[in-house]
Design a protein around this motif. Structure first.
Motif, mmCIF file in Angstrom:
data_model
loop_
_atom_site.group_PDB
_atom_site.id
_atom_site.type_symbol
_atom_site.label_atom_id
_atom_site.label_comp_id
_atom_site.label_asym_id
_atom_site.label_seq_id
_atom_site.Cartn_x
_atom_site.Cartn_y
_atom_site.Cartn_z
ATOM 1 N N ILE A 8 -44.296 -5.532 95.475
ATOM 2 C CA ILE A 8 -43.881 -6.844 95.961
ATOM 3 C C ILE A 8 -45.010 -7.828 95.674
ATOM 4 C CG2 ILE A 8 -43.061 -8.171 97.924
ATOM 5 C CD1 ILE A 8 -41.285 -5.792 97.245
ATOM 6 N N LYS A 9 -44.691 -8.888 94.961
ATOM 7 C CA LYS A 9 -45.701 -9.888 94.634
ATOM 8 C C LYS A 9 -45.739 -10.960 95.712
ATOM 9 C CE LYS A 9 -47.327 -12.847 90.854
ATOM 10 N NZ LYS A 9 -47.058 -13.292 89.464
ATOM 11 N N VAL A 10 -46.881 -11.040 96.387
ATOM 12 C CA VAL A 10 -47.104 -12.025 97.449
ATOM 13 C C VAL A 10 -48.173 -12.993 96.957
ATOM 14 C CG1 VAL A 10 -47.842 -12.393 99.827
ATOM 15 C CG2 VAL A 10 -46.550 -10.320 99.232
ATOM 16 N N VAL A 11 -47.863 -14.283 96.938
ATOM 17 C CA VAL A 11 -48.822 -15.254 96.414
ATOM 18 C C VAL A 11 -49.175 -16.286 97.480
ATOM 19 C CG1 VAL A 11 -46.986 -16.710 95.441
ATOM 20 C CG2 VAL A 11 -49.308 -16.875 94.523
ATOM 21 N N PHE A 12 -50.479 -16.539 97.631
ATOM 22 C CA PHE A 12 -50.975 -17.592 98.515
ATOM 23 C C PHE A 12 -51.153 -18.875 97.713
ATOM 24 C CE2 PHE A 12 -52.016 -14.140 101.346
ATOM 25 C CZ PHE A 12 -52.048 -14.710 102.610
ATOM 26 N N ALA A 80 -42.881 -14.185 91.824
ATOM 27 C CA ALA A 80 -43.268 -13.844 93.199
ATOM 28 C C ALA A 80 -42.039 -13.574 94.060
ATOM 29 C CB ALA A 80 -44.081 -14.982 93.812
ATOM 30 N N HIS A 81 -42.189 -12.641 94.979
ATOM 31 C CA HIS A 81 -41.152 -12.355 95.967
ATOM 32 C C HIS A 81 -41.420 -13.081 97.278
ATOM 33 C CE1 HIS A 81 -41.313 -8.724 93.297
ATOM 34 N NE2 HIS A 81 -40.044 -9.030 93.221
ATOM 35 N N VAL A 82 -42.714 -13.337 97.552
ATOM 36 C CA VAL A 82 -43.117 -14.007 98.794
ATOM 37 C C VAL A 82 -44.158 -15.073 98.463
ATOM 38 C CG1 VAL A 82 -44.094 -13.735 101.105
ATOM 39 C CG2 VAL A 82 -42.777 -11.857 100.087
ATOM 40 N N ALA A 83 -43.959 -16.293 98.972
ATOM 41 C CA ALA A 83 -44.937 -17.371 98.806
ATOM 42 C C ALA A 83 -45.454 -17.776 100.181
ATOM 43 C CB ALA A 83 -44.310 -18.569 98.105
ATOM 44 N N LEU A 84 -46.743 -17.598 100.403
ATOM 45 C CA LEU A 84 -47.400 -17.998 101.644
ATOM 46 C C LEU A 84 -48.143 -19.299 101.360
ATOM 47 C CD1 LEU A 84 -48.734 -14.496 102.773
ATOM 48 C CD2 LEU A 84 -46.537 -15.567 103.272
ATOM 49 N N ILE A 114 -39.187 -15.669 99.389
ATOM 50 C CA ILE A 114 -39.408 -15.818 100.832
ATOM 51 C C ILE A 114 -40.597 -16.756 101.012
ATOM 52 C CG2 ILE A 114 -40.106 -14.626 102.938
ATOM 53 C CD1 ILE A 114 -38.812 -12.076 101.645
ATOM 54 N N ILE A 115 -40.376 -17.885 101.666
ATOM 55 C CA ILE A 115 -41.447 -18.873 101.866
ATOM 56 C C ILE A 115 -41.859 -18.889 103.334
ATOM 57 C CG2 ILE A 115 -42.091 -21.304 101.754
ATOM 58 C CD1 ILE A 115 -40.114 -21.655 99.474
ATOM 59 N N ILE A 116 -43.164 -18.759 103.565
ATOM 60 C CA ILE A 116 -43.717 -18.922 104.909
ATOM 61 C C ILE A 116 -44.739 -20.050 104.843
ATOM 62 C CG2 ILE A 116 -44.940 -17.846 106.830
ATOM 63 C CD1 ILE A 116 -43.851 -15.154 105.898
ATOM 64 N N ILE A 163 -44.269 -10.589 109.884
ATOM 65 C CA ILE A 163 -43.143 -11.432 109.487
ATOM 66 C C ILE A 163 -42.772 -11.172 108.029
ATOM 67 C CG2 ILE A 163 -42.436 -13.827 109.053
ATOM 68 C CD1 ILE A 163 -44.104 -14.613 111.515
ATOM 69 N N VAL A 164 -43.784 -11.004 107.180
ATOM 70 C CA VAL A 164 -43.521 -10.667 105.774
ATOM 71 C C VAL A 164 -42.700 -9.381 105.696
ATOM 72 C CG1 VAL A 164 -44.555 -9.923 103.588
ATOM 73 C CG2 VAL A 164 -45.541 -11.862 104.844
ATOM 74 N N GLY A 165 -43.113 -8.364 106.451
ATOM 75 C CA GLY A 165 -42.381 -7.099 106.463
ATOM 76 C C GLY A 165 -40.955 -7.268 106.961
ATOM 77 N N GLU A 166 -40.791 -8.061 108.013
ATOM 78 C CA GLU A 166 -39.455 -8.304 108.564
ATOM 79 C C GLU A 166 -38.565 -9.007 107.545
ATOM 80 O OE1 GLU A 166 -37.375 -10.801 112.231
ATOM 81 O OE2 GLU A 166 -39.546 -10.480 112.201
ATOM 82 N N LYS A 167 -39.132 -10.012 106.871
ATOM 83 C CA LYS A 167 -38.364 -10.751 105.865
ATOM 84 C C LYS A 167 -37.997 -9.854 104.691
ATOM 85 C CE LYS A 167 -38.481 -14.869 107.789
ATOM 86 N NZ LYS A 167 -37.246 -15.590 108.211
ATOM 87 N N LEU A 168 -38.908 -9.000 104.282
ATOM 88 C CA LEU A 168 -38.619 -8.093 103.174
ATOM 89 C C LEU A 168 -37.527 -7.100 103.554
ATOM 90 C CD1 LEU A 168 -42.227 -7.359 101.851
ATOM 91 C CD2 LEU A 168 -40.435 -8.632 100.659
ATOM 92 N N SER A 169 -37.541 -6.646 104.810
ATOM 93 C CA SER A 169 -36.536 -5.682 105.245
ATOM 94 C C SER A 169 -35.143 -6.304 105.282
ATOM 95 C CB SER A 169 -36.891 -5.122 106.627
ATOM 96 O OG SER A 169 -36.739 -6.108 107.635
ATOM 97 N N GLN A 170 -35.090 -7.624 105.415
ATOM 98 C CA GLN A 170 -33.812 -8.323 105.465
ATOM 99 C C GLN A 170 -33.360 -8.845 104.107
ATOM 100 O OE1 GLN A 170 -34.672 -11.424 108.279
ATOM 101 N NE2 GLN A 170 -34.644 -10.063 110.053
ATOM 102 N N ALA A 171 -34.272 -8.835 103.144
ATOM 103 C CA ALA A 171 -33.974 -9.409 101.825
ATOM 104 C C ALA A 171 -32.977 -8.548 101.065
ATOM 105 C CB ALA A 171 -35.259 -9.561 101.021
ATOM 106 N N THR A 172 -32.270 -9.188 100.147
ATOM 107 C CA THR A 172 -31.269 -8.481 99.344
ATOM 108 C C THR A 172 -31.809 -8.193 97.956
ATOM 109 O OG1 THR A 172 -30.303 -10.604 98.705
ATOM 110 C CG2 THR A 172 -29.329 -9.461 100.590
#
Length: 202
Positions: A8-12, A80-84, A114-116, A163-172
């Motif tokens: 999972i690519k997480v980018v700040f 990216a899958h997640v952008a912080l 997923i944007i936080i 929260i990242v983990g929760e969002k990933l668990s809900q992602a499709t």
């Protein structure tokens, strides 16, 4: 325990000196560096996040905030899958810059990201210039998650990745692709242990 087969690519993302590197350092090492060097280009760290007995192998990318590196940043957030997206609650300009990153991701058509939205430096509450209500209303309008953190005290740092983990668990994500790298790894990749081994952290 079920395991994700892809990374999972997480980018700040965020302006310079908002505390992106400090958040990563606090989460991975549990410590805070008062005089943290500015990131040059980008660095990434591998980390396995466990949420609800599932493992999510993360690539955590920490990008530079200085203007001279801005042309390089799209290369790092691509795929990216997640952008912080981080701003400093005592710096209104950094808040404006954070909103520009949200707009840029939207304009790139990255609808599955997923944007936080993160207001960092909560420990400096007494000198806040960006009111929490303002950020909450903005994030409600954009339908993205808002969180305030302090990399100095550790406030909400673990919660951020929960929260990242929760969002990933809900992602499709049916078939996560391994994040692509459009450049030579040895040029831009900088392991956390290597880049920080001489900084006396912890």
């Amino acid at each position: 325990m079920e395991e994700f087969v892809s990374e999972i690519k997480v980018v700040f993302l965020g302006a310079s000196n908002v505390g992106k590197t400090s958040i990563v350092t606090k989460y991975l090492r549990g410590c805070f560096l008062q005089n943290q060097d500015s990131t040059i280009g980008a660095t990434y760290n591998k980390h396995t996040l466990v949420h609800d007995e599932k493992e999510y192998p993360l690539q955590i990318w920490d990008t530079a905030g200085q203007e001279r590196f801005q042309s390089l940043v799209p290369m790092y957030y691509r795929g990216a899958h997640v952008a912080l997206i981080v701003y400093d609650i005592t710096n209104t300009d950094s808040y404006k810059r954070a909103k520009i990153w949200v707009k840029e991701i939207e304009e790139k058509g990255m609808t599955n990201v997923i944007i936080i939205f993160i207001g960092n430096k909560r420990d400096l509450e007494g000198t806040r210039t960006v009111e929490i209500d303002k950020s909450e209303k903005y994030c409600l309008k954009k339908k993205i998650t808002y969180l305030e953190t302090s990399s100095k005290t550790g406030y909400n740092i673990k919660e951020l990745f929960q929260i990242v983990g929760e969002k990933l668990s809900q992602a499709t994500f049916n078939d996560l692709e391994k994040p692509k790298m459009d450049f030579e790894r040895q040029t831009y990749k900088s392991d956390f242990e290597t880049t920080n081994k001489n900084k006396g952290c912890c």
